[in-house]
Design an enzyme around this catalytic site. Structure first.
Site, mmCIF file in Angstrom:
data_model
loop_
_atom_site.group_PDB
_atom_site.id
_atom_site.type_symbol
_atom_site.label_atom_id
_atom_site.label_comp_id
_atom_site.label_asym_id
_atom_site.label_seq_id
_atom_site.Cartn_x
_atom_site.Cartn_y
_atom_site.Cartn_z
ATOM 1 C CE LYS A 132 -20.983 -39.960 -38.682
ATOM 2 N NZ LYS A 132 -20.890 -39.424 -37.396
ATOM 3 C CD GLU B 148 -19.545 -25.648 -47.709
ATOM 4 O OE1 GLU B 148 -18.717 -24.761 -47.076
ATOM 5 O OE2 GLU B 148 -20.112 -25.394 -48.660
ATOM 6 C CB CYS C 16 -16.698 -23.606 -40.363
ATOM 7 S SG CYS C 16 -18.246 -22.560 -40.824
ATOM 8 C CD GLU D 130 -11.108 -24.999 -38.058
ATOM 9 O OE1 GLU D 130 -10.955 -26.073 -38.138
ATOM 10 O OE2 GLU D 130 -12.078 -24.590 -38.408
#
Ligand SMILES: NC(=O)c1ccc[n+]([C@@H]2O[C@H](COP(=O)([O-])OP(=O)(O)OC[C@H]3O[C@@H](n4cnc5c(N)ncnc54)[C@H](O)[C@@H]3O)[C@@H](O)[C@H]2O)c1
Ligand SMILES: C[N+](C)(C)CC=O
Length: 505
Positions: free
Chosen positions: A187, A262, A296, A395
């Site tokens: 997905k 992750e 990331c 972030e």
């Protein structure tokens, strides 16, 4: 290659063929560099997840697993190599689609496609090697027992992936999962699914057995959540935000389903005063402005030794001014658009909050003057940052770097670890012993010395703390999709002798 006037219209890839989504709904695809709608993708819902999981289950058990899950690794390797070869053939086309979908510079997208092909090839080799590693003996302290280990595919796996490296992040999961003998439902993110759908086309072209890989596109809540909670999915491998990762973990815990996560990061780059400033500046730029900072592991917190801070920042601004920001299809582009209007607004809000909290926008912070359309943001450098500010703690996932100065190695280490995240960190210094000390001190899954971001399929990838757990890539990536079974045999002709035999009648 010229941009196609329309992107391919695809269905969901289920059971080896294309299907319209059960509710017939589709989601628009917007080119973030032009804001034009260029096509649409299917919006899967729970009904489609049901079909995809069922196709994957059938494929896992078909003919007792002889054609896939229990087939020799060399059989699966042949398919993985064929996928890699097709990716190479279609590299320019796939890179173009990736750029149109995500806004990343075409050169970066082309590099991603090379990494995708290399990842399939790498796991083809590990699939081949897997059979030779079966039945590894365990040394036991009792002679009348023998024990060995079987590594078996976990089963049907749900793979949920983000938009920043759409096909590459999917490949980091698909390639090892298939190498292990699992069957999968992928997905991808609703914000960038085009190349993952093309992967479905490639699987059909190479004759991958039906149902081994199923690809369903759609919203996280409508397609991702039913996949994560499906009782016949044996594992969820997720890459995405920490918030969604928490939700997935809660859902999976209801069925004690294994997950690997992750997640996000807020990684530091420490620069000492003994460096070649321009070389270090280039790594700082690559660490936070490549892929418009939507990485990331972006080293978005820059820690500068106070003795070089002023000179470093002068050069960083000069280098940042020289970045070519343009339509990502233009030759030489090094900063494209961010992925969507939502992401653009989010990044701009981070910048305005930093300003309100008292930080200084040393450079950038706005839309580039020469680009009137598209979700472009200048490379942005923020100074006068305190550790309580949002810009230091959260972030951003955009081309925004925040800077602090330090005096001592100890202070640098403390600042580096002043975060809930633990994905990556980097240090630049000519003193390699100091670099080794810093590598040990940084609480993260990845540390770069004298660079930032290079990533190799052979080396483990993953984070600590709120950046998640589990490791992708390398042998660790394959182990994610294998379960370990001990087989222990009693190998003496003598009775075991724990109970006294009943007396003969
Ligand atoms: N650690 C890594 O290796 C790594 C790599 C790439 C990206 N990321 C992280 O990914 C984030 C950016 O990606 P994103 O915005 O696509 O993340 P996201 O969490 O919004 O979405 C990721 C995926 O999860 C799906 N999803 C959303 N809600 C869901 C739900 N309730 N249940 C199941 N699935 C759901 C989305 O549709 C998408 O496919 C950043 O935080 C970034 O740091 C981490
Ligand atoms: C792992 N990497 C850097 C390719 C993508 C992370 O967002």
């Amino acid at each position: 290659m010229a941009a196609p006037s329309a992107i391919p219209r695809r269905g969901l890839f289920i059971g080896g063929g294309w299907r319209e989504p059960s509710l017939g709904r589709r989601l628009p695809v917007v080119n973030p560099a032009t804001e034009a709608t260029i096509g649409d993708i299917p919006a899967a819902t729970a009904e489609d997840v049901e079909l995809a999981v069922s196709a994957a289950r059938d494929a896992f058990g078909r003919d007792g697993g002889r054609h896939w899950s229990r087939a020799p690794g060399a059989v699966r390797a042949k398919y993985l190599k064929a996928i890699a070869a097709k990716i190479k053939d279609k590299k320019s086309y796939l890179a173009l689609l990736e750029t149109l979908d995500s806004g990343k510079p075409l050169d970066e997208a082309a590099g991603d496609m090379e990494d995708v092909a290399a990842c399939f090839e790498y796991y083809a080799d590990l699939a081949e090697a897997l059979d030779g590693k079966q039945r590894a003996p365990i040394s036991l302290p009792m002679e009348n027992f023998e024990s060995y280990v079987l590594k078996e595919p976990i089963g049907v796996v749900g793979l949920i992936t983000p938009w920043n490296y759409p096909l590459l992040m999917a490949t980091w999961k698909v390639a090892p999962a298939l190498a292990a003998g699992c069957t999968a439902v992928l997905k991808p993110s609703e914000l960038a699914s085009l190349t993952c759908l093309e992967l479905g086309g490639i699987c059909a072209e190479i004759g991958l057995p039906p149902g081994v890989l199923n690809i369903i596109t759609g919203l996280g809540t409508e397609a991702g959540a039913p996949l994560a909670s499906h009782p016949h999915v044996d594992k969820i491998a997720f890459t995405g935000s920490t918030e969604t990762g928490k939700r997935i973990m809660i859902t999976a815990s209801q069925m004690v389903k294994p997950v690997s996560l992750e997640l996000g990061g807020k990684s530091p780059l420490i620069v000492f005063d003994d460096v070649d400033i321009d070389k270090a500046v280039e790594w700082a730029m690559f660490g936070c402005f490549a892929n418009a900072g939507q990485v990331c592991s972006a080293t978005s917190r820059l820690l500068l030794h106070e003795k070089i801070a002023k000179r470093f920042l002068d050069r960083l601004v000069a280098w940042a001014k020289s970045i070519k920001i343009s339509d990502p299809l233009e030759e030489g582009c090094r900063l494209g658009s961010v992925v969507s209007e939502g992401q653009y607004q989010k990044i701009m809000k981070f910048i305005s909050t930093a300003r309100c909290e008292g930080a200084t926008i040393l450079y950038g912070g706005a839309r580039p003057q020469h680009l009137k359309r598209g979700f472009f943001i200048e490379p942005t450098i923020i100074t006068n940052v305190s550790t309580s500010m949002q810009i230091w703690r959260e972030e951003v996932f955009g081309p925004v770097i925040c800077v602090k100065e330090f005096r001592t190695e100890r202070e640098a280490g403390e600042l580096a670890n002043d975060t809930h995240y633990g994905l990556a960190g980097a240090v630049i210094s000519n003193d390699l012993e100091r670099c080794e000390r810093i590598s040990k001190a940084i609480q993260s899954g990845i540390v770069w010395i004298n660079c930032s971001q290079p990533c190799f399929v052979q080396a483990p990838w993953g984070g600590n703390k709120r950046s998640g757990f589990g490791r992708e890539l390398g042998q660790w990536g394959l182990d994610n999709y294998l379960s370990v079974k001990q087989v222990t045999k009693y190998c003496s002709d003598e009775p075991y002798g724990w109970y006294r035999p009943p007396s003969k009648l």
